[in-house]
Enzyme design. Structure first.
Site, short mmCIF file in Angstrom:
data_model
loop_
_atom_site.label_atom_id
_atom_site.label_comp_id
_atom_site.label_asym_id
_atom_site.label_seq_id
_atom_site.Cartn_x
_atom_site.Cartn_y
_atom_site.Cartn_z
N TYR A 57 32.90 54.28 30.86
CA TYR A 57 32.62 55.70 30.57
C TYR A 57 31.13 55.99 30.75
O TYR A 57 30.75 56.96 31.42
CB TYR A 57 33.08 56.01 29.14
N SER A 65 27.00 62.61 28.90
CA SER A 65 27.15 62.07 27.54
C SER A 65 25.94 61.21 27.20
O SER A 65 25.28 60.65 28.09
CB SER A 65 28.40 61.20 27.48
N1 LIG Z 1 33.33 65.09 22.08
C1 LIG Z 1 32.29 64.27 22.23
O1 LIG Z 1 31.84 63.59 21.29
C2 LIG Z 1 31.63 64.15 23.60
C3 LIG Z 1 30.39 63.51 23.66
C4 LIG Z 1 29.74 63.39 24.87
C5 LIG Z 1 30.32 63.94 26.01
N2 LIG Z 1 31.54 64.55 25.93
C6 LIG Z 1 32.09 65.12 27.18
O2 LIG Z 1 32.35 66.50 26.96
C7 LIG Z 1 33.34 66.94 27.89
C8 LIG Z 1 34.39 67.75 27.13
O3 LIG Z 1 35.07 66.87 26.25
P1 LIG Z 1 35.61 67.29 24.81
O4 LIG Z 1 34.92 66.46 23.82
O5 LIG Z 1 35.59 68.77 24.67
O6 LIG Z 1 37.11 66.73 24.88
P2 LIG Z 1 38.50 67.38 25.32
O7 LIG Z 1 38.90 68.38 24.30
O8 LIG Z 1 39.39 66.20 25.54
O9 LIG Z 1 38.20 68.12 26.69
C9 LIG Z 1 38.40 67.57 27.97
C10 LIG Z 1 39.01 68.65 28.85
O10 LIG Z 1 39.03 68.20 30.21
C11 LIG Z 1 40.29 68.58 30.79
N3 LIG Z 1 40.59 67.61 31.85
C12 LIG Z 1 40.62 66.26 31.71
N4 LIG Z 1 40.97 65.70 32.88
C13 LIG Z 1 41.17 66.69 33.77
C14 LIG Z 1 41.57 66.74 35.12
N5 LIG Z 1 41.87 65.63 35.81
N6 LIG Z 1 41.68 67.94 35.73
C15 LIG Z 1 41.42 69.07 35.03
N7 LIG Z 1 41.03 69.10 33.75
C16 LIG Z 1 40.92 67.92 33.11
C17 LIG Z 1 41.28 68.52 29.62
O11 LIG Z 1 42.38 69.38 29.82
P3 LIG Z 1 43.82 68.84 30.36
O12 LIG Z 1 44.12 67.58 29.60
O13 LIG Z 1 44.76 69.95 30.06
O14 LIG Z 1 43.64 68.61 31.82
C18 LIG Z 1 40.44 69.00 28.46
O15 LIG Z 1 40.53 70.41 28.31
C19 LIG Z 1 33.89 65.68 28.56
O16 LIG Z 1 33.31 65.55 29.82
C20 LIG Z 1 33.44 64.56 27.62
O17 LIG Z 1 33.30 63.33 28.32
C21 LIG Z 1 32.20 64.67 24.75
#
Ligand SMILES: NC(=O)c1ccc[n+]([C@@H]2O[C@H](COP(=O)([O-])OP(=O)(O)OC[C@H]3O[C@@H](n4cnc5c(N)ncnc54)[C@H](OP(=O)(O)O)[C@@H]3O)[C@@H](O)[C@H]2O)c1
Length: 247
Positions: free
Chosen positions: A150, A140
């Site tokens: 985070y 991130s």
């Molecule tokens: N959206 C943003 O603005 C942003 C910016 C920078 C970085 N990121 C990073 O991008 C990545 C994806 O995030 P996103 O934005 O797409 O949000 P998201 O929709 O909340 O995706 C996170 C995914 O991780 C899975 N997950 C979480 N904990 C887990 C565990 N213990 N075991 C297995 N699966 C797990 C969740 O599924 P379950 O809950 O079903 O397990 C969910 O599908 C993350 O690493 C986040 O930190 C996001």
């Protein structure tokens, strides 16, 4: 030739967009998460869109070593893996001055963002295709400009990935990081994004708008591609220029 990929958190958000992209390119993709129904619905929708059974699901909590061991045994029984995308993660922690709460917040952030990636990767390393294996982990912008537990946890992914890149380079396996900026159309933001916060975030972005999961997936797909074989130990920022600031 069909490649095999594993995408953690592939049921939602950025992970789902990565899965759509890889499956659309003809790869076979195993998506992993804790919620079986979410994974199955995503797999069904993508398989129906591409007209082939390219996406399969596997349920596991990636913070649990026993569950990761069983998951990888199950995945490896069908053959080697070309691409691993460590995308699972999130920001559950709230800032606090209370030391007990602070210890819990840092521990939880590291479990969710670092332990998930480290356990899945270490368990899959013996099953990665050599040469040609690709590991891409999602960090991130918070790792680069700071954001409490985070940001600290995502920064830890960078150091870990650099060591891994050195370790696996002689075997022809590349290891890279993608660090996205503000991508609101995911569950990451679903419970906390107010119109005011959204406007504040967008005001920081030189390109003047939020990013989309698909734009982040495009960067991940490049680093995961056969063409990216001479790129390793890199951090690709996809953030509309946010770190530059507005001129
Ligand atoms: N959206 C943003 O603005 C942003 C910016 C920078 C970085 N990121 C990073 O991008 C990545 C994806 O995030 P996103 O934005 O797409 O949000 P998201 O929709 O909340 O995706 C996170 C995914 O991780 C899975 N997950 C979480 N904990 C887990 C565990 N213990 N075991 C297995 N699966 C797990 C969740 O599924 P379950 O809950 O079903 O397990 C969910 O599908 C993350 O690493 C986040 O930190 C996001």
């Amino acid at each position: 030739m069909t490649r095999r990929a594993v995408v953690s958190g592939g049921g939602t958000g950025i992970g789902r967009a990565v899965t759509e992209r890889l499956a659309g390119d003809g790869d076979s993709v195993v998506i992993v998460g804790r919620r079986d129904a979410v994974l199955k619905a995503t797999a069904e929708e993508i398989n129906s869109a591409v007209g082939a059974e390219r996406v399969t699901t596997a349920t596991a909590d990636l913070t649990d070593p026993r569950e990761v061991r069983e998951l990888v045994e199950h995945i490896a029984a069908s053959g080697g893996i070309d691409v691993l995308v460590n995308n699972a993660g999130g920001n559950p922690a709230r800032a606090s001055n209370d030391l007990t709460a602070l210890a819990e917040a840092y521990t939880e952030a590291f479990r969710l963002n670092v332990i998930t990636a480290v356990l899945l990767t270490e368990a899959l390393i013996p099953h990665l295709i050599r040469p040609g294996g690709r590991i891409v982990s999602v960090s991130s912008i918070a790792a680069l400009r700071g954001n409490g537990p985070y940001g600290a946890a995502k920064a830890a992914l960078h150091g870990w990935a650099m060591g891994l890149a050195q370790q696996l380079a002689p075997e022809g396996v590349t290891v890279n990081i993608v660090a996205p900026g503000f991508v609101p159309a995911t569950e990451f933001w679903s419970e906390r994004l107010t119109p005011q916060l959204q406007a504040e975030r967008i005001a920081q972005i030189p390109l003047g708008r939020a990013g989309t999961p698909r734009e982040v997936a495009a960067g991940i797909a490049h680093l995961a591609s056969p063409e990216a074989g001479w790129t390793t130990g890199q951090i690709l920022q996809i953030n509309g220029g946010t770190l530059l600031g507005r001129g």
